[in-house]
Design an enzyme around this catalytic site. Structure first.
Site, PDB file in Angstrom:
ATOM      1  N   LYS A  90       0.851  -1.194   0.000  1.00 44.46           N
ATOM      2  CA  LYS A  90       0.000   0.000   0.000  1.00 44.46           C
ATOM      3  C   LYS A  90       0.888   1.246   0.000  1.00 44.46           C
ATOM      4  O   LYS A  90       1.767   1.393   0.857  1.00 44.46           O
ATOM      5  CB  LYS A  90      -0.859  -0.034   1.279  1.00 44.46           C
ATOM      6  CG  LYS A  90      -2.256   0.496   1.113  1.00 44.46           C
ATOM      7  CD  LYS A  90      -3.029   0.219   2.396  1.00 44.46           C
ATOM      8  CE  LYS A  90      -4.413   0.761   2.343  1.00 44.46           C
ATOM      9  NZ  LYS A  90      -5.052   0.718   3.660  1.00 44.46           N
TER      10      LYS A  90
HETATM   11  O1  G3P Z   1      -7.657   1.643   5.621  1.00 52.01           O
HETATM   12  C1  G3P Z   1      -7.971   2.931   5.245  1.00 52.01           C
HETATM   13  C2  G3P Z   1      -9.348   3.430   5.601  1.00 52.01           C
HETATM   14  O2  G3P Z   1     -10.301   2.439   5.440  1.00 52.01           O
HETATM   15  C3  G3P Z   1      -9.413   4.200   6.863  1.00 52.01           C
HETATM   16  O3  G3P Z   1     -10.714   4.370   7.341  1.00 52.01           O
HETATM   17  O4  G3P Z   1     -12.340   5.054   9.094  1.00 52.01           O
HETATM   18  O5  G3P Z   1      -9.909   5.629   9.361  1.00 52.01           O
HETATM   19  O6  G3P Z   1     -11.302   6.795   7.670  1.00 52.01           O
HETATM   20  P1  G3P Z   1     -11.091   5.536   8.430  1.00 52.01           P
END
Ligand code: G3P
Length: 221
Positions: A90
């Site tokens: 990633k």
């Molecule tokens: O893995 C990246 C993403 O899904 C992060 O989510 O909830 O931290 O915005 P969030």
């Protein structure tokens, strides 16, 4: 639609796997930080390998680099990819990130371009050869932008140019995000287990089931 779990927590991964609907895992530095009080590289490597060993054949695990220069991202990306064949590297959507994605893709290493918030960033991710692009729809919604609209724009652009990069909708906060993704035909979503659970549970299902069993058990044998 593919279901990925957005976590580095082994218990949650095992729970999702037991449902039989798990297509992959995405992690990020924040999610890893939740699993460790003190970082130990050997333990973290073992952690990633354990996750890979839990996954089915066609599934993969996205592991994010923590470096942010082209040279360091390439070095780290190569190292990460050697840990297990199921690992996808990633890489954040930055100038150095795009170059690193291009380099790694040219060298047969799958990448997931993360922290994508605009159609043009997604266009560049695809042009660089990313296997996945991760638009963060929840974080856009948090700022009163429309995350689902972004996904539609990216789908349209990818269709226009026949890009093969897969759209992995990330930052999924609720079941509506998932149903909207399914309605527009998004390749995959990545969500925490608490959101996946909301897909199963419905108060009317519980009320209905309680009544069925209650009615059946009223009669004595
Ligand atoms: O893995 C990246 C993403 O899904 C992060 O989510 O909830 O931290 O915005 P969030």
């Amino acid at each position: 639609m593919k279901f990925f779990l957005d976590t580095a927590n082994i218990k949650d991964i095992k729970k999702a796997k037991s449902l039989g609907i798990l297509d992959g895992i995405t992690t990020n530095p924040t999610l890893i930080s939740k699993e460790y009080l003190v970082y130990d590289e050997k333990k973290i490597i073992k952690h990633y390998i354990n996750i890979c060993n839990l996954l089915e054949d066609e599934s993969d695990l996205s592991v994010e680099v923590i470096s942010n220069t082209y040279i360091e991202m390439i070095k780290e990306g190569k190292k990460i990819s050697k840990l297990h064949p199921k690992i996808v590297v990633k890489i954040p959507m930055t100038e150095d990130g795009i170059k690193a994605i291009k380099y790694l893709s040219n060298n047969g290493i799958k990448t997931n371009c993360t922290l994508v918030f605009s159609p043009l960033q997604a266009l560049l991710a695809a042009k660089s050869g990313a296997e996945y692009v991760s638009p963060f729809i929840g974080r856009l919604d948090d700022l009163s932008y429309n995350g689902i609209f972004l996904l539609k724009e990216i789908m349209n652009i990818y269709k226009n140019y026949n890009f093969k990069t897969k759209i992995l909708a990330a930052s999924i906060r609720n079941p509506i995000h998932i149903s909207e993704c399914a309605k527009i035909g998004i390749y995959a979503v990545t969500a925490p287990i608490k959101v996946i659970r909301t897909l199963i549970e419905n108060p009317l299902t519980k009320i209905g089931l309680d009544k069925f069993l209650n009615d059946y058990n009223k009669k004595k044998y």
